[in-house]
Design an enzyme around this catalytic site. Structure first.
Site, mmCIF file in Angstrom:
data_model
loop_
_atom_site.group_PDB
_atom_site.id
_atom_site.type_symbol
_atom_site.label_atom_id
_atom_site.label_comp_id
_atom_site.label_asym_id
_atom_site.label_seq_id
_atom_site.Cartn_x
_atom_site.Cartn_y
_atom_site.Cartn_z
ATOM 1 N N GLU A 194 10.334 1.431 2.073
ATOM 2 C CA GLU A 194 8.997 1.365 2.654
ATOM 3 C C GLU A 194 8.832 0.163 3.582
ATOM 4 O OE1 GLU A 194 6.790 3.793 2.289
ATOM 5 O OE2 GLU A 194 8.248 4.843 1.001
ATOM 6 N N GLU A 230 0.833 -1.203 0.000
ATOM 7 C CA GLU A 230 0.000 0.000 0.000
ATOM 8 C C GLU A 230 0.869 1.255 0.000
ATOM 9 O OE1 GLU A 230 -1.240 3.025 2.752
ATOM 10 O OE2 GLU A 230 -2.059 1.223 3.717
ATOM 11 N N HIS A 231 1.933 1.224 0.806
ATOM 12 C CA HIS A 231 2.858 2.356 0.808
ATOM 13 C C HIS A 231 3.613 2.452 -0.519
ATOM 14 C CE1 HIS A 231 3.468 3.768 5.137
ATOM 15 N NE2 HIS A 231 2.464 2.914 5.206
ATOM 16 N N ARG A 281 -34.424 11.529 21.645
ATOM 17 C CA ARG A 281 -35.598 10.906 21.030
ATOM 18 C C ARG A 281 -36.202 11.774 19.933
ATOM 19 N NH1 ARG A 281 -38.623 10.187 26.365
ATOM 20 N NH2 ARG A 281 -40.493 10.183 25.074
ATOM 21 N N GLU A 330 6.790 2.263 11.609
ATOM 22 C CA GLU A 330 5.401 2.564 11.932
ATOM 23 C C GLU A 330 4.813 1.465 12.819
ATOM 24 O OE1 GLU A 330 2.914 3.083 8.487
ATOM 25 O OE2 GLU A 330 1.163 2.570 9.679
HETATM 26 ZN ZN LIG Z 1 1.256 2.701 6.997
#
Ligand SMILES: [Zn+2]
Length: 1095
Positions: free
Chosen positions: A233, A158-159, A698, A255
């Site tokens: 990455e 994804e990175h 309500r 990360e």
């Molecule tokens: Zn990430």
């Protein structure tokens, strides 16, 4: 450090961050106009819209990259041209010719859209094309990416795919898009079993540019041919010198190391993995730092080749663009592929249900301080079924979730917190985004001996709720809250089309009907019918019994604090790296040092200009010349002005009743925040506050009361108003106005105990502000700036900003009195004397009510469609009739300001917040739209480079308040003090010497337009229009400003220097800083700061 790397280091994507983002979204309305007045933070404290635990949850998402925050610009969005209406038959013929087969087509009345499901004949790629009149167009491509291990392949991919592609061969096309496009959303998420790449924009050309960059990125990324991207990455060994130790590096590696050191994250991961020991959810798609280094480049490439294939893709288009064009763009990419067996291999297998509950114990890293015995966590988790559930059962479970945990009054939440067994709730309640739904609940801050008691309490509470049922008021309040939020579909500035996509994908990804989750009306009516006919107990008790009490697939996770865990993990890692080094020859080590050097060189080398130019960007011709127009009809009811905004709001009525606050006596001003809280949390003669709040739940979608203050251009006196804001379905409009009336007229200021709590809570909250130290995520330069702007009051620099404003104008003074250091001091005093002076305070509150809530100076703002606006008039009229006719007093003069001296506020801190501000109108500056472009540019370049990159602060930025004329600089988590002030003072020279090529100027202009055209839903449009009305900003002026923005030239930058110099020469400095730094500064420049100690 280069900028791209900096951006990356800012963009963490942890689950908590993601949750924080999503939960903040719900009550975002208060943020919409931060640019007009920075005092909106109070809104967050004072308004209490019902918290809705509903809407697509992305709690399962562990990665949310470079996320965008919501926009605060007051100006509304520009409309793009409608596509030519096309004959349906003709459209399908074209689709057929482009290689797509129509599988299904439906009109979805819930979102007034036509959805068509296509299959790309050659590859089997599935496409949903949703057509409606929403200008906020959304595209998303989703691949099923179930991992087999915890090496984090999906996350690293994804990175990596966003790091350059065939057509866009630069380091990060993604970052260039962030800077120079008009996107309303740009991001990527990794789930446990899928990866999503969504983009959104209201500008058609911009939108297709974004789509093309994303399609090229996912199908033809450079990373599968470039080992260095994988290293950067994912993970790599780093060795700067053969004599040093080797270390692990990598963006995802780092990360996830962060994620794995947060106790709540460890608990969430342990729970999920224990619930699903046999399928893909038993491993971590984000990557376990201990496993990530096992991943090879070969596996990485293979994973991309297998799963990032059209056959395994689900593609979503949504909005008002031409549906044929969408297919044309797609066919260009999809036709380059043949079919593949990926869809079979990526199917997620269900987890079988256990026969017996399971208990696991995990350790988490804890500090040495505090009582470790009391830091345990316990969470009870259930896997609710061995397969997917039908929509009505899911809806019922969601409803049950809200009943159990949705509000502070919900029984399971309340009983757990009141038990005193722990500090805070853990576990997310119901989660239904994966193949099988789960339910999790527990407590943290639990004493070791109480672990079993927590478990018992959870089970017993659920048991008694199954036996006794819920009160009908609670059921009705939950039903209304859920129904309201489904119908309102108010996603703030999160694109609606994306919210729908995430909802649809949750079923589509498992080969179920993708339209079903969008059609809630039928199951909702059926559920309501069953509750009405059989009673809520008959509906919910069997559900609690079947899915929870009698369900053996239960996992109890106990988390034990371990002060040695962090060091043990580190030692283990060192040991591994040591062995690696020992196994290397001298040549290997020299080679590794060289490779490390090469990688760094690659990261630091800027992209060549031709690569930068490959990223499509807009030209000024693509920007609409006129600002968007919000329909506004100014009428009168019983002599009171009413603004009507005829906008489609899906049967919801949004209303603001605005009262004049200038009649208030100056000495009562500081009680206003507590007054607002009392209105909503004290109750009336007939109802205690719980009943009142249930009634609001309500009957309405929420009511809030808060003060609004802003400078007015060209005037000394500020605009000061009290706004009572509410929303309801059109059928409940009478209730909404009755409740607003009840709140402002009937609430009794008699509950001494509660008021005392408000005072201590407010004081604690104010004190916390000094310590809030920005662990929030700053996604990019653009949003970094925006977020900071919105959080000006959120921490040290907020305190500094408020203080500067209070020295420079009356509106700032008011804000500081009711939310700055002065307010904190007021609260401290009040806390001491509230016991003796309660009668006096109570009558002061009454006096505030009398001064503010009258017909004099009242104004009503309504946003809804025409029919509902007409229908509402009689209730508005009745409401206005019931208001007292005249105010109790004459306007008081509030023309106060703090003394104009440099001030250092000393707090216990290791970093500083340094501000300097001055009024450039007083220096003769005449407002032009170019000021927006220039101040944005200063922040993104000069301050970014000097205060942040070379200065080492977390951020440096500037702000121009066009209402007051105050131009201010602020730094954030700054190691420097006087040095930063020198940078500020150097701004004028920077501007004078500036040279800008056309491309950079155009980019700066387009970026500015992106800010002022921030996307707004109808309620936000109506609200912004109200604020413009209050501040005297006309449509003509907005048009003129826009022209000025678009025609900004280098000459404007040069000319602005003169006024920036006025800040240098006459500006006032406020720093929130450490004792030592302030002392050093005063040593260097004798008597520079007036020192103030606060905490
Ligand atoms: Zn990430």
């Amino acid at each position: 450090m280069e900028r791209v790397a900096l951006l990356r280091s800012l963009s963490s994507c942890s689950t908590t961050a993601c949750r924080r983002l999503l939960s903040r979204r719900r009550d975002r309305t208060g943020f919409l106009c931060a640019r007009m007045n920075r005092n909106k933070e109070k809104l967050q404290f004072l308004s209490c819209p019902a918290t809705v635990r509903w809407s697509p949850r992305t709690a399962a998402v562990h990665s949310l990259r470079l996320r965008r925050d919501f926009s605060f610009a007051p100006l509304a969005v520009s409309a793009s041209p409608q596509p030519a209406a096309q004959d349906l038959g003709e459209r399908h013929e074209i689709a057929e010719n482009l290689g797509f087969e129509k599988i299904a087509e439906q009109f979805i009345s819930e979102c007034k859209s036509t959805g068509t499901l296509y299959k790309h004949k050659k590859t089997g790629a599935e496409v949903i094309s949703v057509s409606n009149d929403d200008e906020n167009k959304v595209f998303g491509i989703v691949f099923r990416t179930p991992p087999k291990d915890s090496t984090g392949i999906p996350h690293i991919l994804e990175h990596s795919v966003l790091c350059g592609s065939r057509k866009y061969p630069l380091k990060e096309p993604f970052v260039e898009l962030l800077k120079g496009s008009l996107h309303t959303f740009l991001n990527a998420f990794t789930y446990p079993d899928r990866t999503c790449y969504p983009v959104a924009s209201t500008n058609i050309k911009d939108f297709y540019n974004l789509v093309d960059v994303y399609l090229d990125a996912v199908f033809f990324p450079k990373c599968v041919k470039d080992f260095r991207t994988f290293q950067q990455e994912g993970w790599h060994y780093e060795l700067n010198d053969p004599t040093e130790e080797i270390s692990f590096k990598g963006v995802v590696f780092n990360e996830m190391k962060g994620v794995y050191s947060q106790p709540d994250n460890i608990l969430g991961r342990a729970s999920q993995q224990a619930l699903f020991p046999e399928n893909t959810y038993g491993v971590d798609s984000g990557g376990d730092p201990k496993v990530i280094p096992k991943l090879t480049f070969e596996e990485f490439k293979e994973f991309h080749q297998k799963y990032y294939h059209p056959s395994n893709a689900r593609i979503w288009f949504y909005g008002d663009d031409d549906p044929v064009e969408r297919l044309r763009i797609l066919s260009e990419y999809l036709d380059q592929f043949e079919g593949s067996p990926a869809p079979n291999e990526s199917r997620v297998e269900p987890q079988r249900l256990f026969k017996e509950p399971v208990r696991i114990v995990e350790k988490f890293p804890a500090g040495e301080d505090g009582d470790l015995e009391k830091q345990h966590m316990v969470c009870v988790n259930w896997l609710l079924s061995d397969g997917p559930l039908d929509l009505e059962t899911e809806l019922t479970l969601g409803f049950l979730d809200h009943l159990l945990l949705g509000t502070p009054a919900s029984p399971l939440r309340r009983i757990l917190l009141e038990s005193g067994l722990g500090d805070a709730i853990v576990g997310g309640g119901m989660e239904d985004e994966l193949l099988q739904p789960q339910f999790s609940i527990g407590l943290k801050g639990v004493a070791k001996d109480n672990i079993d008691k927590v478990e018992e309490l959870i089970m017993n509470t659920l048991k008694s709720l199954a036996e006794d049922g819920f009160t009908s008021e609670a059921v009705e309040a939950s039903m209304n809250t859920i129904e309201f939020s489904l119908r309102e579909n108010n996603t703030g500035s999160f694109p609606r089309g994306l919210s729908l996509m995430l909802r649809s994908i949750g079923k589509w990804i498992y080969d179920r009907d993708p339209f079903e989750p969008l059609k809630y009306e039928k199951p909702l009516q059926s559920l309501k019918g069953r509750i009405a006919n059989e009673g809520s107990k008959a509906v919910f008790s069997p559900i609690i019994e079947r899915f929870i009490l009698n369900n053996p697939h239960r996992v109890i996770v106990e988390m034990q604090p371990d002060p040695d865990k962090a060091s043990k993990d580190e030692a283990e890692e060192r040991e591994i790296l040591h062995k690696v080094k020992a196994s290397m020859t001298e040549e290997d080590l020299a080679e590794l040092a060289w490779v490390t050097q090469e990688l760094r060189l690659k990261q630091e080398t800027p992209d060549p200009p031709e690569a930068l130019r490959s990223v499509p960007s807009l030209s000024l011709q693509d920007i609409p010349k006129k600002p968007s127009h919000v329909p506004t009809n100014i009428g009168e009811v019983n002599g009171i002005k009413i603004l009507h905004h005829d906008l489609f709001t899906n049967d919801v009525i949004y209303s603001e009743v605005v009262f004049d606050m200038s009649l208030l006596k100056k000495e009562l001003l500081q009680l206003v925040p507590l007054f607002c809280q009392s209105l909503l949390e004290m109750g009336t003669k007939d109802m205690d506050f719980i009943q009142l709040n249930q009634l609001i739940g309500r009957k309405t979608g929420g009511i809030s009361v808060y003060p609004f203050t802003s400078s007015m251009r060209g005037q000394v006196d500020p605009c000061t108003r009290m706004i009572v804001r509410g929303k309801a379905m059109s059928s409940k409009i009478e209730d909404l106005f009755n409740l607003m009336n009840c709140i402002i007229q009937d609430v009794q200021f008699t509950d001494f105990q509660r008021f005392k709590q408000f005072v201590s809570q407010s004081k604690a909250r104010m004190e916390v502000l000094f310590y809030l130290d920005g662990h929030q995520i700053f996604p990019s330069i653009k949003y970094f700036f925006k977020i900071l702007q919105s959080r000006l009051r959120g921490s040290g620099h907020g305190i500094a900003a408020a203080r500067m404003d209070a020295k420079l104008n009356v509106a700032g003074w008011i804000a500081e009195q009711t939310g700055g250091i002065s307010y904190l001091n007021f609260l401290k005093d009040l806390e001491k004397k509230v016991d003796q002076n309660w009668d006096e305070i109570s009558s002061s509150l009454e006096e505030i009510r009398k001064a503010i809530f009258s017909r004099k100076g009242c104004l009503v703002n309504m946003t809804a469609d025409g029919r509902n606006l007409d229908h509402s008039t009689k209730f508005v009229s009745k409401f206005l009739d019931s208001l007292p006719t005249s105010a109790s007093s004459e306007p008081d003069s509030w023309r106060d300001q703090l003394p104009l001296i440099n001030e250092a506020i000393v707090i216990p801190t290791q970093v500083n917040y340094v501000g300097k501000a001055g009024n450039i109108y007083e220096a003769g500056y005449k407002l032009s739209g170019s000021a927006y472009v220039i101040s944005k540019y200063i922040g993104n370049t000069w301050l970014w480079d000097r205060v942040r990159v070379s200065g080492g602060a977390y951020g440096g930025f500037c702000d121009f308040d066009t209402h007051s004329g105050v131009f201010s600089y602020l730094s954030y988590r700054d190691p420097n003090l006087l040095k930063t002030l020198e940078v500020y003072d150097g701004t004028a020279n920077f501007l004078r010497q500036l040279e800008l090529d056309d491309d950079s100027l155009t980019k700066a202009i387009i970026g500015t337009i992106g800010d002022v055209d921030a996307y707004q839903l109808p309620d936000a449009k109506g609200y912004s229009s109200l604020l413009r009305y209050l501040l005297g900003i006309t449509d003509e002026e907005r048009e003129r400003r826009r022209e000025e923005i678009l025609s900004t030239s280098l000459k404007d930058f040069h000319e602005f220097a003169e006024f920036v110099d006025a800040v240098k020469d006459n500006g006032v400095v406020v720093a929130v800083a450490s004792h030592d730094d302030v002392a050093a500064a005063n040593e260097q420049k004798s008597g520079f700061f007036d020192v103030k100690k606060v905490l």
